[in-house]
Every structure is written in C-alpha cells, then in structure tokens.
Design a protein around this motif. Sequence first.
Motif: not given
Length: 120
Positions: A12-13, A15, A18-22, A36, A38, A93, A97
């Motif tokens: 997951l790190r 992106k 284009g999806i950012k995960f912490r 995520c 956003d 993901v 999405e």
Amino acid sequence: MTLSEVLLWRELRGKPLGIKFRRQFAVAGYVADFACLDRRLLIEIDGIVHDMGDRPQRDEKRDAALIALGWTVLRIPAADVLKDVGTAAASIVAYAESLRPLRPCGAPPRSGEDFSGDAL
C-alpha cells in the motif's frame, strides 16, 4: 506492526492507483492499522485476538464511534492477508477507489456542493 500489517504496508505504501495510505493512524483516541484520508477510510487487520473475550464487542463500539465521525471502517482478517497479500491489497485499493474522495483541501463537501466542488 504484525507480520500481516508489514506485508500489506509493502503493497500500500507505493500509492497504488494514486491512492495514498498511511499506517498507524491515530483518530478519536484510537489507532487504525491503515488509513486513506481523502476517502475517510480506516483499515483494520484483525488477528485471532479480535475473536477472543470481549474484543468483538469492543471492536463494534470502536467502529460505531468512528462511523459516527464520518469514517468508513474496513476489517480484514489477518489470515486473508497472509494467504495472499496481493489480493488483499488489491481489494483494499478497489474499495478505496469506489469511495467518493473528499474535496482537495481534505474537507468533506459542503451542503449543496457536487463532486467537482461547484455549487449545485
């Protein structure tokens, strides 16, 4: 982090799509395994301990508190991650999405705003 979390974080790190995960994201007095921001999505990887004692009830209470704050909580069994981390990551993901992203500044849409940020 547990082994399943470490393996999933490797996926997951970067992106994906284009999806950012912490990872290890603190919110409302809790720490989610992944988030995520956003998409206001929290991801919990549940090991066997989540099936023991009063843990299921505690998890339910925690999820309800986070949902009340506008988060979506996705729980995935650690065994599923260990069995096929690629598939688990792809499903996370895809789910992220499918969620409607927040406005670019990170705030949820105001009443009367459409997806693009223009007033209706």
